[in-house]
Scaffold this motif. Structure first.
Motif, short mmCIF file in Angstrom:
data_model
loop_
_atom_site.label_atom_id
_atom_site.label_comp_id
_atom_site.label_asym_id
_atom_site.label_seq_id
_atom_site.Cartn_x
_atom_site.Cartn_y
_atom_site.Cartn_z
N VAL A 134 -8.55 1.46 -2.42
CA VAL A 134 -7.94 1.83 -1.15
C VAL A 134 -7.24 3.18 -1.27
CG1 VAL A 134 -6.07 1.25 0.47
CG2 VAL A 134 -7.66 -0.52 -0.31
N ILE A 175 0.83 -1.20 0.00
CA ILE A 175 0.00 0.00 0.00
C ILE A 175 0.87 1.25 0.00
CG2 ILE A 175 -1.82 1.26 1.23
CD1 ILE A 175 -2.79 -1.39 2.35
N ILE A 214 -12.11 0.67 5.22
CA ILE A 214 -11.92 0.71 3.77
C ILE A 214 -12.01 -0.72 3.27
CG2 ILE A 214 -10.41 1.31 1.86
CD1 ILE A 214 -9.30 3.57 3.44
N VAL A 226 -6.64 -6.21 1.26
CA VAL A 226 -6.27 -5.44 0.07
C VAL A 226 -5.50 -6.33 -0.90
CG1 VAL A 226 -5.17 -3.34 -0.76
CG2 VAL A 226 -6.14 -3.41 1.55
N THR A 258 -10.58 -6.10 -1.26
CA THR A 258 -10.63 -4.69 -1.63
C THR A 258 -9.49 -4.39 -2.59
OG1 THR A 258 -11.37 -4.29 0.64
CG2 THR A 258 -10.88 -2.36 -0.72
N PRO A 280 -15.74 1.89 -2.35
CA PRO A 280 -14.97 0.91 -3.13
C PRO A 280 -15.92 0.04 -3.95
CG PRO A 280 -14.13 1.03 -0.89
CD PRO A 280 -15.40 1.84 -0.92
N LEU A 336 -7.81 6.79 0.79
CA LEU A 336 -6.64 7.08 1.63
C LEU A 336 -6.12 8.49 1.36
CD1 LEU A 336 -3.57 4.74 2.18
CD2 LEU A 336 -3.25 7.09 1.45
N PHE A 342 -8.15 -1.47 7.04
CA PHE A 342 -8.14 -2.08 5.71
C PHE A 342 -8.70 -3.49 5.75
CE2 PHE A 342 -4.26 0.75 5.32
CZ PHE A 342 -4.88 1.70 4.54
#
Length: 320
Positions: free
Chosen positions: A225, A12, A246, A183, A220, A299, A229, A180
């Motif tokens: 994300v 990320i 998220i 992800v 996700t 999302p 963010l 999160f």
């Protein structure tokens, strides 16, 4: 702006840094480059970031509070994006002290460095995790009562939230934690299921499906994300601490993930159903009402689409 990004060589952190560099920000990246997973992948991410103007990298241990504070006071970031952590639920069974070192002591180092900036810091945004919710059903809401953590990783992430809340109360630090939910996407982590499954499938190896493949995860996609963010990071909330989910709000069984990977990669998977793994939860699902209300983000990338993009990148990276 000058933005300090911890974990800049991570999944990320890499995508967030790339997005922020593209709009002209100065990024001070920090990472210890641990060997929890392939360091070559982390270095490849850094090589990509080095191609963009405004990026500088510092390799240091986040738990070295003097070094972190010195870097922060030298670079004077107006915002801190704290994404560095020891990730993974299962690894915490084998290396518990790695989690207290990186996730607890490291988080405290960032808080102390942020405090040293005083009023010059507009916002500290940090990574939390869906794991803080523990084992439960339904949609996970930020104001849900949090029960007992089922893994050490989850316990350290909850500790981060509590420490951050305390520092906001004591020192007025403007902070937001992002929980999160699983992800995934290009440049992802090799220890995560979708990545390790893809590698095994292309090698013709057998995949172990914990809980017989019946676990459900709220996958996700990385782009879903990074957009919220960045919007959260751009905010300047004042002396407030908040948290946001998220997540994709669409849980998918592991068996369905495997089938999606089969279609994207064009190979059949060999699977072995096995019992549940200690520390795993069976289900996650984000309620993102608060995120939509405050930042206008929902999302929405379908798993089929996201995995297809990952598979395209994965084949290219694997053959490079």
């Amino acid at each position: 702006m000058t933005i300090l990004v911890t974990g800049a060589a991570g999944f990320i952190g890499f995508h967030a840094s790339r997005r922020l560099l593209a709009r002209g920000e100065r990024i001070v990246g920090l990472d210890s480059l641990t060997d929890y997973y392939d360091v070559a992948l982390k270095r490849a991410r850094l090589t990509e970031l080095d191609r963009q103007a405004g990026f500088e990298f510092h390799r240091l241990d986040l738990a070295d509070d003097d070094a972190v504070k010195r870097l922060v006071l030298e670079t004077r970031p107006t915002r801190i994006l704290h994404l560095a952590a020891q990730a993974g639920v299962r690894y915490s069974l084998d290396a518990p002290f790695a989690y207290t070192h990186s996730n607890v002591t490291g988080h405290l180092s960032v808080l102390e460095a942020a405090r040293a900036l005083g009023g010059d810091l507009a916002h500290l945004v940090y990574a939390s995790s869906s794991s803080v919710y523990g084992e439960r059903g339904g949609r996970f809401r930020e104001d849900d009562a949090l029960g007992e953590p089922v893994s050490l990783y989850a316990a350290t992430k909850r500790a981060d939230e509590l420490m951050s809340s305390t520092y906001t109360h004591l020192y007025g630090l403007p902070q937001t934690g992002l929980r999160f939910f699983t992800v995934y996407g290009p440049w992802g982590r090799p220890d995560m299921a979708y990545f390790s499954f893809a590698e095994a499938m292309l090698r013709g190896e057998t995949i172990r499906l914990f809980n017989e493949g019946r676990n459900q995860r709220d996958f996700t996609y990385i782009d879903d994300v990074i957009e919220p963010l960045v919007r959260v990071l751009d905010d300047a909330p004042g002396a407030r601490h908040g948290v946001y989910n998220i997540g994709g709000s669409n849980p998918v069984e592991t068996l369905d993930l495997v089938a999606t990977l089969e279609r994207a990669l064009g190979v059949n998977a060999k699977t072995e159903p096995v019992p549940p793994q200690p520390g795993d939860v069976s289900y996650t699902c984000a309620d993102v009402t608060r995120l939509e209300r405050d930042y206008g983000c929902v999302p929405g990338t379908r798993l089929e689409e996201g995995i297809a993009r990952f598979a395209q990148w994965f084949r290219s990276y694997r053959n490079s």
